[in-house]
Design a protein around this motif. Structure first.
Motif, PDB file in Angstrom:
ATOM      1  N   SER A 163       1.214  10.341   8.106  1.00 42.67           N
ATOM      2  CA  SER A 163       1.093  10.569   6.669  1.00 42.67           C
ATOM      3  C   SER A 163       2.039   9.644   5.890  1.00 42.67           C
ATOM      4  O   SER A 163       1.644   9.019   4.901  1.00 42.67           O
ATOM      5  N   MET A 164       3.279   9.533   6.332  1.00 46.52           N
ATOM      6  CA  MET A 164       4.256   8.722   5.597  1.00 46.52           C
ATOM      7  C   MET A 164       4.035   7.218   5.821  1.00 46.52           C
ATOM      8  O   MET A 164       4.302   6.415   4.921  1.00 46.52           O
ATOM      9  N   ILE A 165       3.536   6.838   6.970  1.00 45.39           N
ATOM     10  CA  ILE A 165       3.207   5.416   7.188  1.00 45.39           C
ATOM     11  C   ILE A 165       2.147   4.994   6.170  1.00 45.39           C
ATOM     12  O   ILE A 165       2.287   3.981   5.486  1.00 45.39           O
ATOM     13  N   GLN A 166       1.078   5.797   6.054  1.00 46.94           N
ATOM     14  CA  GLN A 166       0.030   5.515   5.055  1.00 46.94           C
ATOM     15  C   GLN A 166       0.623   5.338   3.661  1.00 46.94           C
ATOM     16  O   GLN A 166       0.245   4.439   2.920  1.00 46.94           O
ATOM     17  N   THR A 167       1.565   6.241   3.346  1.00 43.29           N
ATOM     18  CA  THR A 167       2.173   6.264   2.011  1.00 43.29           C
ATOM     19  C   THR A 167       2.909   4.965   1.693  1.00 43.29           C
ATOM     20  O   THR A 167       2.938   4.522   0.551  1.00 43.29           O
ATOM     21  N   PHE A 168       3.515   4.350   2.720  1.00 41.21           N
ATOM     22  CA  PHE A 168       4.360   3.190   2.463  1.00 41.21           C
ATOM     23  C   PHE A 168       3.727   1.856   2.859  1.00 41.21           C
ATOM     24  O   PHE A 168       4.402   0.848   2.893  1.00 41.21           O
ATOM     25  N   ILE A 169       2.444   1.835   3.138  1.00 36.29           N
ATOM     26  CA  ILE A 169       1.790   0.562   3.435  1.00 36.29           C
ATOM     27  C   ILE A 169       1.758  -0.313   2.189  1.00 36.29           C
ATOM     28  O   ILE A 169       1.984  -1.513   2.257  1.00 36.29           O
ATOM     29  N   ASN A 170       1.512   0.286   1.036  1.00 36.76           N
ATOM     30  CA  ASN A 170       1.576  -0.488  -0.202  1.00 36.76           C
ATOM     31  C   ASN A 170       1.950   0.421  -1.382  1.00 36.76           C
ATOM     32  O   ASN A 170       1.151   0.633  -2.287  1.00 36.76           O
ATOM     33  N   PRO A 171       3.184   0.980  -1.364  1.00 37.61           N
ATOM     34  CA  PRO A 171       3.533   1.973  -2.390  1.00 37.61           C
ATOM     35  C   PRO A 171       3.655   1.341  -3.769  1.00 37.61           C
ATOM     36  O   PRO A 171       4.097   0.205  -3.904  1.00 37.61           O
ATOM     37  N   MET A 172       3.240   2.060  -4.802  1.00 33.81           N
ATOM     38  CA  MET A 172       3.347   1.593  -6.177  1.00 33.81           C
ATOM     39  C   MET A 172       4.706   2.035  -6.730  1.00 33.81           C
ATOM     40  O   MET A 172       5.028   3.226  -6.681  1.00 33.81           O
ATOM     41  N   ALA A 335       1.086  15.769   0.876  1.00 37.36           N
ATOM     42  CA  ALA A 335       0.745  14.893  -0.249  1.00 37.36           C
ATOM     43  C   ALA A 335       1.858  14.873  -1.289  1.00 37.36           C
ATOM     44  O   ALA A 335       2.248  13.804  -1.775  1.00 37.36           O
ATOM     45  N   SER A 336       2.401  16.038  -1.614  1.00 38.19           N
ATOM     46  CA  SER A 336       3.452  16.050  -2.635  1.00 38.19           C
ATOM     47  C   SER A 336       4.756  15.504  -2.073  1.00 38.19           C
ATOM     48  O   SER A 336       5.514  14.841  -2.776  1.00 38.19           O
ATOM     49  N   LYS A 337       5.001  15.743  -0.793  1.00 38.81           N
ATOM     50  CA  LYS A 337       6.173  15.146  -0.152  1.00 38.81           C
ATOM     51  C   LYS A 337       6.075  13.619  -0.196  1.00 38.81           C
ATOM     52  O   LYS A 337       7.053  12.922  -0.464  1.00 38.81           O
ATOM     53  N   ALA A 338       4.879  13.105   0.042  1.00 39.65           N
ATOM     54  CA  ALA A 338       4.659  11.650   0.017  1.00 39.65           C
ATOM     55  C   ALA A 338       4.990  11.085  -1.363  1.00 39.65           C
ATOM     56  O   ALA A 338       5.678  10.066  -1.483  1.00 39.65           O
ATOM     57  N   LEU A 339       4.516  11.757  -2.424  1.00 44.39           N
ATOM     58  CA  LEU A 339       4.792  11.275  -3.787  1.00 44.39           C
ATOM     59  C   LEU A 339       6.288  11.308  -4.081  1.00 44.39           C
ATOM     60  O   LEU A 339       6.850  10.377  -4.656  1.00 44.39           O
ATOM     61  N   TYR A 340       6.946  12.384  -3.670  1.00 43.95           N
ATOM     62  CA  TYR A 340       8.388  12.457  -3.891  1.00 43.95           C
ATOM     63  C   TYR A 340       9.115  11.353  -3.123  1.00 43.95           C
ATOM     64  O   TYR A 340      10.067  10.756  -3.625  1.00 43.95           O
TER      65      TYR A 340
END
Lengths: 354, 354
Positions: A163-172, A335-340
């Motif tokens: 989940s977190m790898i996906q989040t940081f592949i191209n974070p805005m 999902a909310s952890k990823a945004l935080y």
């Protein structure tokens, strides 16, 4: 080896997997290259990760299984991936570390997201790690401090790691943590609001202008125009409603990031990519039904009632979403952890590297 | 309606789904009956749950979507399912409750596992629930006390709800919380030990006799004979090793429950069912790779390297496992939480109902 100035990796490991150079643990591993660098003390984790990542369309620059690290160790590989231009995200499975000071120097220097699955954090786990790779694990409170201070991304199992790898592949990049929640189902709108609050986000207060615009499109019955935005069951039958809502809410100046709860991925995921290109804000999707679900599992009646994406297309769609700053999660907590995490990554006051 | 002594359900709901009597929200829903009774204030959750449960082979006795409950409400349906001989597990999605006293009386009386996804537990969530079904949600600390005191099973999202439903379809009674962990991959053995400790379980100290027996089968390199038991990569190639380990560890008198970390489900799941029939102890499986994975998603090389179970068979296999007291989880946190829940269910000192 020392005598002849050779360097050693292991023992008790699987060595290197580098799709670009066709170096692999096993002949069965995927041959596509990607932005993920993995460092794993456990060979099995490196192996399982190759498949887990593939199912989400995530590919590797390099994957390193280093085991008991009698010579080359975690820090050496971390330094290497920190410098490697092909690696954008570094993920690590770690039992114990040998040189804490050097580790701290490295994480201060490396300007890439570092995701760490640190095990052996309880007395029982620490004892188990000692018998697995002979590692001494150190104190959990100390680790927590290090994670917070240097903006490292902590995960507790494989599901969170993916989940977190996906989040940081191209974070805005994002400067504030005001989230808007959009959901077709009304129930998950509420539980997503809970999850955001539990994960240190605040619910955005949309402008009056946005609310007015929403009122023009969203049916009044069974919906909610204030955040969380519940576009009602109607959205299942009316794709324009969904798209319009994304545009209005996403463009609101009071909204920094979006959490979107979907029943399942549909071909309409392209609307989200278009939105993302325009607004450049982090988006996290919860896909309530397993996105890897096979059409085989459904009976014909069920199939007719959904616009399906074939299971084999799911990894490439998730990959496309990730490249555009959108991550896909199994539940609203992740999902909310990823945004935080994205907010924290770009705004950690104690972190000087970004 | 009052005048003519009719009872009402809703408004803002989908009514009843009862596969046995062919009553359904939508024509597409599964037609098989099963032990799960669901009460959901949200119609969408009731609908999504029908599909989520199906993918894990879980079927319904009755599912009730009751919305804003102007007449019949949550407690009425809870009482009904508590008495319904076809319902073995009750799962609930709740925003707000109208008569707390009656609710307490009911949960004291009902001798079935009750799983509750209570939303609106934060200020943001509570506000959202109010605009969704007009519910007042109440204080989270109060809810926590009620959950603990009456042995209710608390979950925070759909993923956890499905995980706990599986766990309580046919739970094996247990008096103590000493868990043995068996893992082929060594890394997850360590993180599972962490997860068990974080979820209030203790790692079983196996008898000398069991350890001696294990030494005869498990290869010495890359393995661990003390709990967590790491049977090494060798287990992938040697099914007898895995089966023998299950038998020795499962039969140990110091072991009350088992957490088994698998890379993926294989046809060898039958070994676990056989074991369970003999030892009658709770077993939780972590299946690291998505058990709903389609063969389509894998390239041919990968397919050759695993003994696959076809995706469409997965739901019936999970159903078979659940009926035998074995649950399947996406990560070690949920697996160890499940085991603790079973222990707590049978040993809650404040609960008089069991």
């Amino acid at each position: 080896a020392q005598k002849y100035q050779m360097r050693l990796i292991g023992p008790n490991c699987m060595g290197f997997y580098c799709p670009e150079t066709k170096l692999s643990f096993f002949p069965a591993l995927p041959t596509e290259s990607g932005p993920l660098g993995l460092i794993s003390q456990s060979g099995s984790i490196a192996n399982i990760m190759a498949f887990s990542a593939m199912l989400k369309g995530i590919h590797f620059s390099k994957s390193i299984s280093y085991g008991n690290s009698i010579d080359l160790g975690f820090n050496d590989f971390l330094e290497y991936l920190g410098d490697d231009p092909k690696t954008r995200v570094i993920a690590c499975y770690v039992e114990g570390l040998k040189d804490g000071r050097r580790f701290i120097e490295l994480v201060k220097k490396i300007k890439k997201p570092i995701i760490i699955w640190k095990v052996g954090v309880t007395p029982a786990g620490s004892k188990a790690a000692h018998s697995h790779t002979g590692s001494l694990c150190g104190n959990n409170t100390l680790w927590d401090t290090i994670f917070n201070q240097y903006g490292l991304i902590r995960v507790y199992n494989l599901e969170e790691m993916v989940s977190m790898i996906q989040t940081f592949i191209n974070p805005m990049p994002v400067r504030a943590r005001r989230v808007a929640i959009i959901s077709g189902p009304g129930g998950p709108a509420v539980s997503s609001a809970d999850a955001c609050e539990m994960n240190n986000l605040t619910l955005a207060d949309m402008t009056e202008d946005s609310k007015m615009q929403l009122k023009e499109y969203i049916p009044e019955f069974g919906s909610s125009m204030s955040n969380p935005i519940d576009i009602s069951l109607q959205s299942t039958f009316d794709p324009v409603l969904e798209k319009k809502t994304y545009e209005i809410v996403g463009s609101d100046p009071n909204v920094d990031m979006l959490l979107i709860y979907l029943t399942m991925l549909t071909p309409r995921y392209k609307d989200l990519i278009q939105l993302q290109e325009r607004i450049s804000k982090p988006i996290a999707i919860v896909s309530a039904l397993d996105v890897n679900v096979s059409q085989d599992s459904f009976n014909k009646n069920v199939q007719r009632s959904f616009i399906h994406i074939r299971a084999k297309k799911v990894p490439s769609i998730i990959n496309e979403l990730n490249q555009n700053g959108i991550s896909v999660h199994p539940n609203e907590n992740l999902a909310s952890k990823a945004l935080y995490r994205i907010y924290n990554y770009y705004n950690n006051p104690k972190k000087s590297v970004l």
